[in-house]
Design a protein around this motif. Structure first.
Motif, PDB file in Angstrom:
ATOM      1  N   THR A  70     -17.084  -6.484  -0.787  1.00 33.13           N
ATOM      2  CA  THR A  70     -16.748  -6.285   0.627  1.00 33.13           C
ATOM      3  C   THR A  70     -18.022  -6.273   1.477  1.00 33.13           C
ATOM      4  O   THR A  70     -17.975  -6.627   2.657  1.00 33.13           O
ATOM      5  CB  THR A  70     -15.989  -4.965   0.851  1.00 33.13           C
ATOM      6  N   GLU A 112      -8.539  -1.236   2.086  1.00 29.26           N
ATOM      7  CA  GLU A 112      -7.782  -2.484   2.271  1.00 29.26           C
ATOM      8  C   GLU A 112      -6.739  -2.673   1.176  1.00 29.26           C
ATOM      9  O   GLU A 112      -5.592  -3.054   1.452  1.00 29.26           O
ATOM     10  CB  GLU A 112      -8.734  -3.679   2.290  1.00 29.26           C
ATOM     11  N   SER A 116      -2.509  -2.627   1.617  1.00 30.71           N
ATOM     12  CA  SER A 116      -1.729  -3.838   1.353  1.00 30.71           C
ATOM     13  C   SER A 116      -0.953  -3.758   0.045  1.00 30.71           C
ATOM     14  O   SER A 116      -0.469  -4.766  -0.469  1.00 30.71           O
ATOM     15  CB  SER A 116      -2.624  -5.084   1.381  1.00 30.71           C
ATOM     16  N   THR A 303     -14.091 -10.393  -1.917  1.00 32.99           N
ATOM     17  CA  THR A 303     -13.940 -10.714  -0.496  1.00 32.99           C
ATOM     18  C   THR A 303     -15.033 -11.641   0.016  1.00 32.99           C
ATOM     19  O   THR A 303     -14.948 -12.107   1.156  1.00 32.99           O
ATOM     20  CB  THR A 303     -13.937  -9.447   0.367  1.00 32.99           C
ATOM     21  N   THR A 308     -10.136 -11.655   1.737  1.00 34.26           N
ATOM     22  CA  THR A 308      -9.350 -10.427   1.799  1.00 34.26           C
ATOM     23  C   THR A 308      -8.971  -9.974   0.401  1.00 34.26           C
ATOM     24  O   THR A 308      -9.097 -10.719  -0.578  1.00 34.26           O
ATOM     25  CB  THR A 308      -8.046 -10.606   2.617  1.00 34.26           C
ATOM     26  N   ASP A 310      -5.810  -8.740   0.014  1.00 29.77           N
ATOM     27  CA  ASP A 310      -4.391  -8.576   0.342  1.00 29.77           C
ATOM     28  C   ASP A 310      -3.527  -9.304  -0.682  1.00 29.77           C
ATOM     29  O   ASP A 310      -3.420 -10.529  -0.676  1.00 29.77           O
ATOM     30  CB  ASP A 310      -4.142  -9.130   1.749  1.00 29.77           C
TER      31      ASP A 310
END
Length: 431
Positions: A70, A112, A116, A303, A308, A310
């Motif tokens: 990240t 995150e 999600s 990431t 992402t 997600d």
């Protein structure tokens, strides 16, 4: 012992029969699911959670990521993988990947992931002992392994040091109810035959998974074939690496013989569709892999290459890409995609006896999705609604090992503002 009853729920079990309970309850005692049935379960000492308008389902299992990346989200985008990795990412990691920065970046990743719907992730990176400790604090299920590689990394200078870190991590967390150690060999192009065999030896010694990147790009296939006389998966098979406990990330460029080898050895695939698209690595033919009997799961990758974590987005791409590849709308249907994101992931990681589906005796690793929302109604088919219509904001609450880690979009065990400020400080030193 804590006793929680979730009621008024539309329950997607993801069990062997893919059972759905339209209006039911789940009783949780301690870490485990004690009962699932239609109607309301009554108990005098339970905490009740009204799930009206919600879908209750297993949390998503991300089978391939590098969570501290990240700190490099959006760094050196739009480049081929080997240029991106060798000329930009590896040098940036040498500057930025410290124990302190890994802790901050890991917490940011957890925010995150939890928001999600991820309740379990499989990570390959450096300073994995820190990632494991942060996961334990937050309450998210983690499968972690120090990345073995044949050159110096931020966490070790020699391979022998790397192997020592790998075994130390295993011994520290072996048998933990939340943290599951694994062995990670980065790839056949960064690890010698001796390193790969040593990784396999450690995995067999402790009866734990082995996590590796395989056949991610056409260049990798060409290089490995030139060096060894065999394509990547054939080469790994020839040295005894492919096996029932191996998670082969990406596996984009498998030839028919390699597909058969994966199926025969029960090697699992961690499919990362968005990362593979962004790096123009290719599109794995997962529909053919599944039809051949390969267990295919889903990962986000890090990431820095996605960008992402997600899993809902990743699952949707995993369902849509095969349809375009084969010009076949029936390729990888919604039910299959949801299996890939849940129970198949648990099988890949060797933890399907405790998670990946909602069943009596398994751990209470679950999420609640707001299905009575404008982006999801009407719900004619639950699998379709989740895979094709939902987004991360529909995930309202989540639980791991019977403990809430998010309630009504509030991540419970991380200071979001402090984490984001710390990450901004790291970013200021990145360039």
């Amino acid at each position: 012992m804590p006793n929680t009853i979730i009621f008024n729920a539309r329950i997607i079990t993801m069990n062997e029969n893919m059972e759905i309970i339209k209006n039911g309850s789940i009783q949780i005692e301690g870490m485990q699911i004690q009962e699932i049935r239609p109607g309301k379960i009554e108990s005098v000492d339970a905490e009740y959670f009204d799930a009206e308008g919600m879908i209750v389902m297993p949390g998503f299992i991300n089978t391939h990521t590098h969570v501290p990346m990240t700190m490099l989200r959006g760094y050196a985008d739009d480049l081929p993988l080997h240029t991106w990795l060798n000329d930009h990412i590896f040098p940036a990691e040498a500057r930025l990947v410290t124990p302190e920065n890994v802790a901050v970046a890991t917490r940011l990743a957890f925010i995150e992931m939890i928001k999600s719907g991820t309740t379990c992730f499989n990570d390959m990176y450096f300073f994995e002992n820190i990632i494991a400790s942060e996961a334990k604090k937050v309450g998210i299920r983690a499968v972690v392994g120090e990345s073995l590689i044949d050159f110096p990394t931020p966490s070790f200078r020699t391979l022998d040091e790397g192997i020592a870190r790998c075994e130390s991590l295993i011994q520290q967390w072996y048998g933990d109810h939340l943290i599951h150690p694994t062995v990670c060999a980065h790839s056949p192009y960064t690890c010698s035959k001796e390193t790969l065999r040593k990784a396999k030896e450690i995995a067999e010694k402790y009866n734990i998974p082995l996590h590796i990147h395989v056949a991610e790009t056409r260049k990798e296939v060409e290089d490995i074939t030139a060096q060894t006389g065999a394509s990547p998966a054939e080469y790994l098979y020839s040295i005894g690496l492919l096996d029932r406990n191996v998670i082969a990330a990406h596996s984009v460029w498998l030839n028919p013989k390699e597909i058969e080898l994966y199926a025969r050895t029960r090697t699992s695939v961690a499919h990362c569709p968005k990362s593979n698209l962004k790096l123009a690595s290719g599109m794995a033919d997962t529909d053919s892999y599944l039809k051949a009997g390969i267990n295919v799961s889903i990962g986000t990758d890090g990431t820095a290459s996605n960008n992402t974590l997600d899993m809902i987005e990743e699952m949707r791409f995993a369902a849509l890409l095969p349809k375009g590849i084969h010009y076949n709308p029936e390729a990888v249907n919604a039910r299959t995609a949801l299996r890939m994101a849940t129970i198949n992931g648990a099988k890949a990681l060797g933890i399907d006896h405790i998670t990946g589906s909602l069943e009596v005796g398994k751990r209470a690793d679950l999420i609640l999705l707001h299905a009575n929302a404008s982006n999801m109604i009407p719900v004619y088919d639950e699998y379709s609604a989740i895979v094709y219509a939902s987004n991360s904001k529909n995930v309202r609450s989540s639980m791991v090992n019977g403990k809430w880690i998010m309630r009504n979009r509030d991540v419970l065990h991380i200071d979001k503002e402090e984490t984001m400020n710390a990450m901004q400080h790291i970013a200021e030193t990145a360039v």
